[in-house]
Write a protein that holds these residues in place. Structure first.
Motif, PDB file in Angstrom:
ATOM      1  N   VAL A 347     -26.479  -5.911  -0.114  1.00 10.15           N
ATOM      2  CA  VAL A 347     -26.666  -5.948   1.332  1.00 10.15           C
ATOM      3  C   VAL A 347     -25.506  -6.679   1.995  1.00 10.15           C
ATOM      4  CG1 VAL A 347     -28.122  -6.866   3.173  1.00 10.15           C
ATOM      5  CG2 VAL A 347     -29.165  -5.837   1.146  1.00 10.15           C
ATOM      6  N   LEU A 348     -25.127  -7.818   1.419  1.00 13.91           N
ATOM      7  CA  LEU A 348     -24.078  -8.631   2.031  1.00 13.91           C
ATOM      8  C   LEU A 348     -22.773  -7.840   2.165  1.00 13.91           C
ATOM      9  CD1 LEU A 348     -23.034 -11.386   3.005  1.00 13.91           C
ATOM     10  CD2 LEU A 348     -22.486 -11.928   0.636  1.00 13.91           C
ATOM     11  N   ASP A 349     -22.336  -7.223   1.101  1.00 13.20           N
ATOM     12  CA  ASP A 349     -21.058  -6.522   1.154  1.00 13.20           C
ATOM     13  C   ASP A 349     -21.112  -5.288   2.044  1.00 13.20           C
ATOM     14  OD1 ASP A 349     -19.499  -8.244  -0.263  1.00 13.20           O
ATOM     15  OD2 ASP A 349     -19.844  -7.318  -2.209  1.00 13.20           O
ATOM     16  N   ASN A 350     -22.249  -4.615   2.063  1.00 12.59           N
ATOM     17  CA  ASN A 350     -22.354  -3.446   2.926  1.00 12.59           C
ATOM     18  C   ASN A 350     -22.429  -3.841   4.395  1.00 12.59           C
ATOM     19  OD1 ASN A 350     -22.553  -0.625   1.761  1.00 12.59           O
ATOM     20  ND2 ASN A 350     -23.791  -1.789   0.311  1.00 12.59           N
ATOM     21  N   ALA A 351     -23.280  -4.780   4.707  1.00 10.89           N
ATOM     22  CA  ALA A 351     -23.485  -5.146   6.111  1.00 10.89           C
ATOM     23  C   ALA A 351     -22.293  -5.935   6.652  1.00 10.89           C
ATOM     24  CB  ALA A 351     -24.773  -5.952   6.268  1.00 10.89           C
ATOM     25  N   GLY A 352     -21.521  -6.555   5.758  1.00  8.94           N
ATOM     26  CA  GLY A 352     -20.409  -7.370   6.219  1.00  8.94           C
ATOM     27  C   GLY A 352     -19.094  -6.627   6.310  1.00  8.94           C
ATOM     28  N   LEU A 353     -19.123  -5.343   5.980  1.00 10.19           N
ATOM     29  CA  LEU A 353     -17.872  -4.607   5.785  1.00 10.19           C
ATOM     30  C   LEU A 353     -17.051  -4.418   7.067  1.00 10.19           C
ATOM     31  CD1 LEU A 353     -16.360  -3.266   3.472  1.00 10.19           C
ATOM     32  CD2 LEU A 353     -17.560  -1.152   3.977  1.00 10.19           C
ATOM     33  N   ALA A 354     -17.705  -4.305   8.210  1.00 11.30           N
ATOM     34  CA  ALA A 354     -16.958  -3.990   9.432  1.00 11.30           C
ATOM     35  C   ALA A 354     -16.665  -5.233  10.267  1.00 11.30           C
ATOM     36  CB  ALA A 354     -17.738  -2.963  10.264  1.00 11.30           C
ATOM     37  N   SER A 355     -17.006  -6.393   9.749  1.00  8.51           N
ATOM     38  CA  SER A 355     -16.838  -7.595  10.569  1.00  8.51           C
ATOM     39  C   SER A 355     -16.065  -8.689   9.839  1.00  8.51           C
ATOM     40  CB  SER A 355     -18.216  -8.119  10.988  1.00  8.51           C
ATOM     41  OG  SER A 355     -19.046  -8.239   9.848  1.00  8.51           O
ATOM     42  N   MET A 356     -15.292  -8.301   8.821  1.00  5.83           N
ATOM     43  CA  MET A 356     -14.625  -9.324   8.019  1.00  5.83           C
ATOM     44  C   MET A 356     -13.611 -10.116   8.821  1.00  5.83           C
ATOM     45  SD  MET A 356     -14.295  -8.039   4.108  1.00  5.83           S
ATOM     46  CE  MET A 356     -13.576  -6.438   4.280  1.00  5.83           C
ATOM     47  N   SER A 357     -12.991  -9.453   9.817  1.00  4.37           N
ATOM     48  CA  SER A 357     -11.960 -10.170  10.567  1.00  4.37           C
ATOM     49  C   SER A 357     -12.562 -11.302  11.400  1.00  4.37           C
ATOM     50  CB  SER A 357     -11.208  -9.189  11.469  1.00  4.37           C
ATOM     51  OG  SER A 357     -12.113  -8.552  12.327  1.00  4.37           O
ATOM     52  N   ARG A 358     -13.848 -11.185  11.734  1.00  6.00           N
ATOM     53  CA  ARG A 358     -14.476 -12.215  12.571  1.00  6.00           C
ATOM     54  C   ARG A 358     -14.568 -13.555  11.874  1.00  6.00           C
ATOM     55  NH1 ARG A 358     -19.995 -10.179  15.274  1.00  6.00           N
ATOM     56  NH2 ARG A 358     -20.081 -12.308  16.045  1.00  6.00           N
ATOM     57  N   ILE A 359     -14.730 -13.518  10.570  1.00  7.83           N
ATOM     58  CA  ILE A 359     -14.995 -14.772   9.865  1.00  7.83           C
ATOM     59  C   ILE A 359     -13.903 -15.028   8.830  1.00  7.83           C
ATOM     60  CG2 ILE A 359     -17.461 -15.249  10.156  1.00  7.83           C
ATOM     61  CD1 ILE A 359     -16.744 -13.051   7.438  1.00  7.83           C
ATOM     62  N   SER A 360     -12.677 -14.615   9.176  1.00 12.88           N
ATOM     63  CA  SER A 360     -11.562 -14.857   8.273  1.00 12.88           C
ATOM     64  C   SER A 360     -10.532 -15.731   8.950  1.00 12.88           C
ATOM     65  CB  SER A 360     -10.886 -13.537   7.894  1.00 12.88           C
ATOM     66  OG  SER A 360     -11.781 -12.703   7.240  1.00 12.88           O
ATOM     67  N   ARG A 361      -9.873 -16.512   8.140  1.00 11.78           N
ATOM     68  CA  ARG A 361      -8.687 -17.204   8.632  1.00 11.78           C
ATOM     69  C   ARG A 361      -7.530 -16.602   7.867  1.00 11.78           C
ATOM     70  NH1 ARG A 361      -9.039 -23.514   8.764  1.00 11.78           N
ATOM     71  NH2 ARG A 361     -10.384 -22.998  10.508  1.00 11.78           N
ATOM     72  N   GLY A 362      -6.679 -15.841   8.579  1.00 17.70           N
ATOM     73  CA  GLY A 362      -5.639 -15.098   7.874  1.00 17.70           C
ATOM     74  C   GLY A 362      -6.313 -14.139   6.902  1.00 17.70           C
ATOM     75  N   PRO A 363      -5.806 -14.083   5.685  1.00 15.61           N
ATOM     76  CA  PRO A 363      -6.420 -13.159   4.727  1.00 15.61           C
ATOM     77  C   PRO A 363      -7.686 -13.710   4.078  1.00 15.61           C
ATOM     78  CG  PRO A 363      -4.541 -14.235   3.725  1.00 15.61           C
ATOM     79  CD  PRO A 363      -4.610 -14.735   5.144  1.00 15.61           C
ATOM     80  N   VAL A 364      -7.945 -15.005   4.275  1.00 14.48           N
ATOM     81  CA  VAL A 364      -9.045 -15.630   3.535  1.00 14.48           C
ATOM     82  C   VAL A 364     -10.358 -15.478   4.280  1.00 14.48           C
ATOM     83  CG1 VAL A 364      -9.950 -17.760   2.572  1.00 14.48           C
ATOM     84  CG2 VAL A 364      -7.507 -17.261   2.442  1.00 14.48           C
ATOM     85  N   LEU A 365     -11.338 -15.006   3.534  1.00 11.43           N
ATOM     86  CA  LEU A 365     -12.639 -14.711   4.085  1.00 11.43           C
ATOM     87  C   LEU A 365     -13.544 -15.920   3.882  1.00 11.43           C
ATOM     88  CD1 LEU A 365     -14.181 -12.144   5.070  1.00 11.43           C
ATOM     89  CD2 LEU A 365     -14.753 -11.755   2.685  1.00 11.43           C
ATOM     90  N   ASN A 366     -14.270 -16.302   4.927  1.00  5.64           N
ATOM     91  CA  ASN A 366     -15.242 -17.391   4.782  1.00  5.64           C
ATOM     92  C   ASN A 366     -16.575 -16.781   4.361  1.00  5.64           C
ATOM     93  OD1 ASN A 366     -17.068 -19.446   5.035  1.00  5.64           O
ATOM     94  ND2 ASN A 366     -16.161 -20.273   6.903  1.00  5.64           N
ATOM     95  N   ARG A 367     -16.822 -16.815   3.038  1.00  3.95           N
ATOM     96  CA  ARG A 367     -17.989 -16.119   2.520  1.00  3.95           C
ATOM     97  C   ARG A 367     -19.287 -16.750   3.006  1.00  3.95           C
ATOM     98  NH1 ARG A 367     -18.590 -11.204   0.212  1.00  3.95           N
ATOM     99  NH2 ARG A 367     -19.199 -11.704  -1.898  1.00  3.95           N
ATOM    100  N   ARG A 368     -19.259 -18.059   3.194  1.00 10.73           N
ATOM    101  CA  ARG A 368     -20.486 -18.717   3.639  1.00 10.73           C
ATOM    102  C   ARG A 368     -20.821 -18.284   5.062  1.00 10.73           C
ATOM    103  NH1 ARG A 368     -21.622 -24.894   2.585  1.00 10.73           N
ATOM    104  NH2 ARG A 368     -21.861 -23.947   0.539  1.00 10.73           N
ATOM    105  N   ALA A 369     -19.784 -18.269   5.920  1.00 12.66           N
ATOM    106  CA  ALA A 369     -20.017 -17.832   7.296  1.00 12.66           C
ATOM    107  C   ALA A 369     -20.495 -16.378   7.307  1.00 12.66           C
ATOM    108  CB  ALA A 369     -18.741 -17.972   8.110  1.00 12.66           C
TER     109      ALA A 369
END
Lengths: 499, 323
Positions: A347-369
């Motif tokens: 669920v996490l990877d599917n639902a999070g797929l289109a919003s990764m830029s919102r919770i990233s700093r540069g290329p690094v993704l904030n998985r907790r956020a």
């Protein structure tokens, strides 16, 4: 087979009870329709009869004697044939080989007797009312509807004792449906018992002698077809009286959000329309009328050949999905299993797929956020189970659809949401939830483009509707002032060549 | 056929352990048993010298497996890594005659990146099949190497040989092994905590979904092959440093060990399975098995049979249950 009875049949998968207590009897020459929502246990019931699963509790009686159907082979030997929803043909083999697979005629030397095979297969197709089929051609050369008829031909070739049809008309056109119904009548007269599984109420009431309704794995209602009504079936399926399915329509539109002018793409000819903020614009049309193609061209899923799309004053030309999203577009596609989901991901990877830029700093993704954000969204949509690590393949259609909706609702700056068949293969309870959601989104000022093959859905939800025919918008209507018949006429009228 | 969870409350219940997790535990137990049994029967096994040996020997397969893991997760495969190992090794060893060793290594590594880039572009942009593209690349690079130099090239640089190749940190941990170890968390972080990594994972499961979610699928796929090429070149450089010599025939069939390690660790060809930890476990398991069989003086032909059987067991353990 004089009669077959299911007696308190139950089946569990681990802790999941797919079937709790199914009991009913069918007699020689009878067509029994089995209705139920997705997840009501129809598929499980069918797989038990077809021998691919054994019941956990309860048993099956044939002609009054308890039997164990131990394997698909065993079922086959008892004269039980099943036509599944999914095609199981080998597309590269000839139609004839598909029909006779496993029982190909051979001569004394063990060589396949092709002449006999072609002749026998030809006879089968004539008997089915499709003499034009060349049985030597690969099965895959024929349209899906015709392929489904091959499946049916294969199943009824040896006049089965029990024939199970799972949504047989889902892909059939009217002509093949008529042929199928004629064949069913013939088989019935010859004594075959037929289990007919379908969502289509009209069809069920037309073809069956008796209707059995499954709900939550139980057979909850049963009656002769002439005593059943459309409403009674639905009521039994849902388990509560049908209240208002569609939310009240609020027409509180803002300025134009999206303007489409002269859009051209393969299968789309010069389509223009405006969509206002807060508006739900429905698209009707037959399959192949260009509805989905319009949406794919707007979103940039397929290339455009011309035309302009402007969203909130900003042009979206030479679009790619990425640019379309930046402009504020979200797109729930028609076939969620084909291009809407990664079925083996959670669920996490599917639902999070289109919003990764919102919770990233540069290329690094904030998985907790990401986890927090996705959790809040799927919780709001009442996902079940509410478990981010749940693999999508194991979810019901309704919950899969919620995950896709969550994916787009999480997208940053969503202004216009395209929904292509958002309730296909979704249970009624979830459908109602999705309708509410659509209305709420519109009320918040989002523009909604809604495609649906279920006309009541468009008529119940949309503020305005466009009818498409052969790649063009041929009519624009107000839902309250029209009806299914009028829409159908506009959608199906063959256009005369332009003078 | 989907089975819906009926309205049964199961909040308290922990989800049952996945088949993959069970297989991992079984494998771990197997490896521990192997270590204990061997330690009891062969005194040499747990000596520092032998362990250093095992560590050194797993570096090449290990680095190749890292790259292979990324590519396999993207739904592809890379058969050209063995040739890249030889290519990078030859350059690193040969160029240090004429330029500073740092520059030689940099060139060797960038060659891996270029090979990966070519693979990636052909696969992602020209839409060719990964198996075929990298098979062709494997042959082409290998052929070119034999034309370039039929004889072995000896490394001469002191830093290259003594520090990089033979050096030990604190007098115990081989430098090459330390480099490999350091790469593991980097790749883990990349795959699990960057947008690129998550995209690559998702591409391996359904590229069209990912494309429609606004990800540049072609670029990300290409990146996977570039990463794989880079790690193959790194493996080649470190191997040349350890051996002090490089020749065009080095690295033949190394891609198979790397694929095996990824698969033992739960990877699925075509994408959709396996973790970095699992891959690391696969590398360790393969290296230990090699070493143990050597200690028991098992002929190399039998070693191959044993490895083949282990790969099959790994796949059987992780087989999806019949639905």
């Amino acid at each position: 087979m004089q009669q077959i009875s299911l007696i308190k049949v139950a089946k569990s998968f681990g802790a999941t009870l797919a079937l709790r207590e199914a009991s009913f009897t069918a007699y020689r020459g009878e067509v029994v329709a089995i209705c139920g929502e997705n997840g009501a246990g129809k598929s499980t019931l069918m797989s038990i009869l077809a021998g691919s699963r054994m019941p956990t509790l309860g048993h099956i009686e044939i002609n009054g004697k308890t039997v164990l159907i131990t394997s698909p082979h065993d079922a086959f030997d008892r004269g039980i044939r099943t036509v599944y929803q999914e095609l199981s043909l080998l597309p590269d083999l000839s139609v004839a080989e598909n029909l006779f697979l496993g029982e190909l005629p051979v001569n004394g030397w063990g060589r396949i007797d092709w002449a006999t095979l072609w002749a026998d297969a030809g006879t089968e197709m004539v008997a089915l009312g499709m003499p034009e089929i060349d049985v030597r051609r690969p099965a895959g050369d024929y349209p899906v509807a015709v392929q489904q008829m091959f499946e049916i031909a294969k199943a009824i070739r040896n006049k089965p004792e029990l024939l199970i049809l799972d949504e047989p008309t889902g892909v059939l056109t009217q002509r093949e449906t008529d042929l199928l119904f004629a064949k069913i009548a013939e088989l019935k007269a010859a004594g075959t018992i037929i289990f007919y599984i379908s969502h289509r109420m009209e069809e069920v009431l037309e073809i069956s002698d008796r209707v059995v309704v499954l709900k939550d794995g139980r057979s909850v209602d049963e009656a002769p077809a002439d005593m059943m009504t459309h409403d009674r079936i639905i009521q039994s399926m849902v388990g509560r009286p049908l209240e208002k399915i569609y939310p009240p329509r609020v027409r509180d539109h803002g300025p134009v959000r999206m303007s489409v002018q002269g859009l051209r793409a393969p299968g789309v000819h010069d389509v223009s329309f405006d969509l206002k903020a807060g508006e739900i614009l429905g698209f009707c049309g037959l399959v192949g009328s260009g509805r989905s193609e319009v949406m794919r061209a707007i979103f940039g899923a397929d290339p455009r050949q011309g035309g302009d799309v402007v969203i909130d004053g900003v042009p979206l030309n030479a679009p790619t999905p990425k640019r379309a999203m930046a402009a504020g577009l979200g797109f729930v596609t028609e076939e969620r299993k084909v291009d809407g989901l990664a079925l083996d991901a959670d669920v996490l990877d599917n639902a999070g797929l289109a919003s990764m830029s919102r919770i990233s700093r540069g290329p690094v993704l904030n998985r907790r956020a990401q986890r927090d954000m996705v959790f809040r969204q799927v919780q709001k949509l009442d996902l079940r189970p509410l478990e981010l690590s749940y693999i999508l393949r194991r979810m019901s259609g309704g919950n899969q659809q919620k995950v896709i909706l969550a994916k787009w609702l999480l997208m940053q700056g969503l202004k216009v949401l395209i929904l292509d068949e958002p309730t296909r293969g979704v249970d009624i309870a979830t459908k109602v939830e999705i309708y509410r959601l659509i209305a709420d989104l519109a009320a918040q000022g989002m523009g909604i483009l809604l495609i649906s093959s279920e006309m009541p859905e468009i008529l119940g939800l949309a503020h305005r509707l466009c009818v498409m025919n052969s790649g063009r918008i041929v009519a624009e209507m107000v839902p309250e002032e029209t009806n299914e018949h009028e829409i159908f006429v506009a959608a199906a009228t063959v256009e005369r060549p332009a003078a | 056929m989907t089975e819906q969870t009926l309205s049964q409350p199961q909040k308290e219940q922990r989800p049952p352990m996945s088949r993959a997790a069970k297989a991992n535990i079984l494998f771990g137990v197997g490896v521990v048993v192997l270590i204990i049994v061997t330690a009891l029967m062969q005194e040499v096994f747990l000596t520092e010298r032998n362990m250093v040996n095992v560590a050194r020997q797993m570096v090449t397969t290990g680095l190749l497996s890292i790259g292979m893991y990324v590519v396999i997760r993207s739904g592809g495969i890379d058969l050209s890594v063995g040739s890249t190992v030889a290519f990078a090794g030859l350059l690193a060893a040969g160029l240090q005659e004429t330029m500073p060793v740092g520059a030689a290594i940099a060139i060797a590594l960038s060659v891996g990146v270029v090979v990966g880039l070519i693979n990636g572009v052909l696969i992602a942009y020209m839409r060719l099949q990964p198996f075929i593209v990298t098979l062709a690349m494997m042959g082409a690079v290998r052929g070119a190497l034999f034309i370039y130099s039929e004889t072995p090239t000896y490394a001469t640089d002191k830093f290259f040989l003594k520090t990089l190749g033979a050096g030990k940190i604190f007098g115990v941990v081989p430098v090459t092994f330390a480099i490999f170890l350091a790469c593991i968390p980097v790749v883990w972080f990349f795959m699990n905590h960057t947008r690129s990594g998550r995209s690559i994972m998702a591409i391996g499961m359904n590229p069209e979904t990912v494309r429609l979610a606004g990800v540049n699928v072609r670029a990300q796929t290409t990146l996977a092959y570039v990463i794989c090429g880079f790690f193959a070149a790194l493996a080649g450089v470190l191997l040349a440093a350890r051996l002090g010599i490089s020749q065009p025939s080095v690295g033949v069939a190394y891609e198979l060990d790397a694929i095996a390690a990824v698969v033992i660790g739960g990877g699925i060809l075509g994408g959709g399975g396996g973790t970095v930890g699992g891959m690391f476990g696969g590398v360790i398991a393969l290296a230990l098995i090699d070493n143990v069989l050597n200690l028991f003086n098992v002929q190399s032909y039998y070693q191959q049979i044993v490895k083949g059987v282990i790969i099959l067991i790994a796949v059987l353990l992780r087989r999806k249950p019949d639905s």
